[in-house]
Enzyme design. Structure first.
Site, PDB file in Angstrom:
ATOM      1  N   CYS B  85       0.996  -1.055   0.052  1.00 19.58           N
ATOM      2  CA  CYS B  85       0.118  -0.056   0.059  1.00 19.58           C
ATOM      3  C   CYS B  85       0.837   1.199  -0.045  1.00 19.58           C
ATOM      4  O   CYS B  85       0.334   2.481  -0.317  1.00 19.58           O
ATOM      5  CB  CYS B  85      -0.913   0.015   1.368  1.00 19.58           C
ATOM      6  SG  CYS B  85      -1.314  -1.640   1.831  1.00 19.58           S
ATOM      7  N   HIS B 334      -9.382   3.661  -1.832  1.00 18.24           N
ATOM      8  CA  HIS B 334      -8.109   3.179  -1.629  1.00 18.24           C
ATOM      9  C   HIS B 334      -7.644   2.115  -2.788  1.00 18.24           C
ATOM     10  O   HIS B 334      -7.517   0.967  -2.554  1.00 18.24           O
ATOM     11  CB  HIS B 334      -7.904   2.486  -0.203  1.00 18.24           C
ATOM     12  CG  HIS B 334      -6.512   2.075   0.201  1.00 18.24           C
ATOM     13  ND1 HIS B 334      -5.214   2.612  -0.478  1.00 18.24           N
ATOM     14  CD2 HIS B 334      -6.178   0.973   1.095  1.00 18.24           C
ATOM     15  CE1 HIS B 334      -4.183   1.974   0.197  1.00 18.24           C
ATOM     16  NE2 HIS B 334      -4.856   0.964   0.892  1.00 18.24           N
TER      17      HIS B 334
END
Ligand SMILES: [Zn+2]
Lengths: 131, 387
Positions: B85, B334
């Site tokens: 991430c 996201h």
């Protein structure tokens, strides 16, 4: 994914017996095992080390939305266990009716983890039960 | 090393973008960035593409060349960066280094993730690879599960409550409501968060960032040439990254992300600034507890004090410190590889004064905090308006 059996076979001593490693130079224990000591680097003296499998719950959660291979197992409780030897390890807590809470004492048990389809491998793995 | 500035930014709408694929998302953000910088594709000399799990999520690897090609930047050096991430923050750092070194002038940094072409359980499995595959995911410990383990310990050590964590989601939905690029345009209450479906106790679905499609691109130039492309170059005054053990159980602590503390300390030293100098921060709120820990790791609050401060409204828009003005990962969405780049896009808009309804008054200095996995990678950038 479809996995070849070598991946689980080479981990068997660790996943069945909780065999990790220990640096005999500085005393640091590792699970899962490592061959380079995080403190001593190339000067470390790493030997195999079998953990007692005893410890206590450091943190825990209940997985209710699982990854694909665990879709038939959820919900299940997983915890970070602080072993009596010091290092922490993650594992399942088997349901034996006792209440999971931080500080609760646990010991290691060997249980079925996942099954690769009807004719595939059955993967066994250490888990923990509350004592 | 020479000074580097952001001279162009582009973003796609985040969310379930069924109508567009991986390359289309990159092209959409790329076109917006080219237009923003009023720059020709031919001027781009290098590209860094950040993406976490394109192979598992779309079947496509080798996406950096695809980004360069889709942006019309023919035959340039293009490199993929994968740090889970934190891929976006890491790609920005590599782009910054390439430009700062003097090796190249104009660099495109593009982040993307196409996540909705697979089922939820497949996406959960792919994201699980951000943790320790052999010792966490192989035991069915999901990504929310890892943050749940941290949340439970944080609650135990500092008395952090589920309601306080829920207030992170409430705040970020307030901000996302004002952002047309955000996945969610919906206000939520603490009560709604508390009553939402449990995912990994104590984290509920409204404590978790969603699965999203999206892309973000920034264009970097040497500061000395930046005025050619923009009236308001955004100077990168710090770029720092740190790592830690892949798995949670080898960490020194579960109640903070050490890699983030180290990256933050190094970033503030580079910039010769302190936490109190920051006007806006885009932090990595993949879960509500992650924003609580971020505020502590970055030095904005002492350990154990951030949750109450957030619940008291200290980090709302135009308060003491405006945090996640975009809506954060929680409300803006996201798309994993895009997130770190999107943070830089939002900070750029804020520092230029182009953030519309969610503009923070007189924002001059901004920070981005991008975390990979459960904290094995952290990247912190600090940016400053120059004109
Ligand atoms: Zn040693």
């Amino acid at each position: 994914m479809e996995n070849a059996p070598a991946g689980s076979w080479r981990k068997q001593d660790a996943t069945y017996n909780m065999t990790g490693s220990k640096c005999e130079k500085c005393g640091t224990m590792y699970f899962p095992p490592r061959i380079i000591c995080r403190n001593c680097g190339r000067d470390g003296k790493i030997k195999e080390h079998k953990f007692s499998g005893e410890g206590s719950v450091y943190s825990y959660t209940v997985i209710r939305v699982p990854p694909h291979d665990f879709r038939n197992v959820a919900p299940y409780t997983v915890a970070v266990i602080k072993t009596n030897e010091g290092p922490m390890v993650e594992g399942h807590i088997v349901d034996n009716g006792k209440k999971v809470e931080i500080g609760a004492k646990v010991r290691i048990v060997l249980r079925r983890m996942t099954v690769d389809g009807e004719e595939g491998l059955i993967h066994y793995h250490y888990k923990f039960e509350l004592v | 090393m020479r000074d580097v500035a952001i001279v162009g930014v582009g973003l796609t709408k985040f969310g379930e973008r069924y109508e567009v694929g991986l390359r289309g998302l990159m092209a959409e953000a790329g076109l917006a960035a080219l237009q923003d910088a009023k720059i020709s594709s031919k001027e781009i000399e290098a590209a860094y593409a950040s993406i976490m799990a394109s192979g598992r999520l779309t079947g496509q690897e080798h996406v950096a060349a695809l980004l360069a090609d889709q942006m019309g930047a023919k035959n340039i050096a293009a490199t993929r960066i994968e740090n889970a991430c934190a891929s976006g923050g890491s790609a920005l750092m590599q782009g910054y280094l390439a430009c700062a070194s003097g090796m190249v002038d104009i660099v495109a940094v593009g982040g993307v993730e196409k996540m909705t072409d697979v089922t939820g359980s497949e996406a959960t499995t792919a994201l699980g690879g951000a943790g320790d595959q052999e010792w966490e995911l192989a035991q069915g410990i999901t990504f929310p599960g890892l943050y749940a383990l941290m949340a439970r310990r944080h609650m135990h050590e500092y008395g952090t409550t589920e309601e306080q964590m829920a207030s992170v989601a409430v705040k970020n939905h307030e901000n996302g409501y004002k952002n047309k690029y955000a996945q969610f345009h919906k206000l939520v209450t603490v009560d709604e968060v508390m009553k939402s479906k449990m995912i990994a106790d104590p984290l509920k679905v409204f404590d978790c960032s969603p699965i999203s499609d999206g892309a973000a691109v920034v264009i970097l130039a040497p500061l000395e040439k930046a005025k050619k492309y923009t009236d308001t170059p955004i100077k990168i005054v710090a770029s720092a990254q740190a790592s830690d053990t892949l798995g949670l159980s080898d960490r020194d602590s579960l109640t903070g992300i050490k890699a983030a503390s180290i990256a933050a300390k190094n970033a503030f030293a580079q910039a010769k600034l302190e936490p109190k100098d920051i006007d806006i921060a885009e932090v990595h709120d993949c879960f509500t507890i992650a924003e609580v820990m971020a505020m502590e790791d970055l030095g904005f609050y002492k350990k154990g004090e951030a949750a109450k401060a957030i619940a008291d409204g200290e980090t709302r828009l135009n308060s003491k410190l405006s945090v996640n003005t975009s809506g954060g990962l929680k409300a803006c969405g996201h798309p994993v590889g895009a997130t770190g780049v999107k943070q830089a896009v939002e900070v750029t808009w804020q520092l230029r004064g182009e953030a519309g309804d969610r503009q923070v008054k007189d924002a001059e200095i901004g920070l981005t905090h991008n975390v990979g996995g459960s904290g094995a990678t952290a990247v912190v950038h600090i940016m400053r308006r120059t004109n």
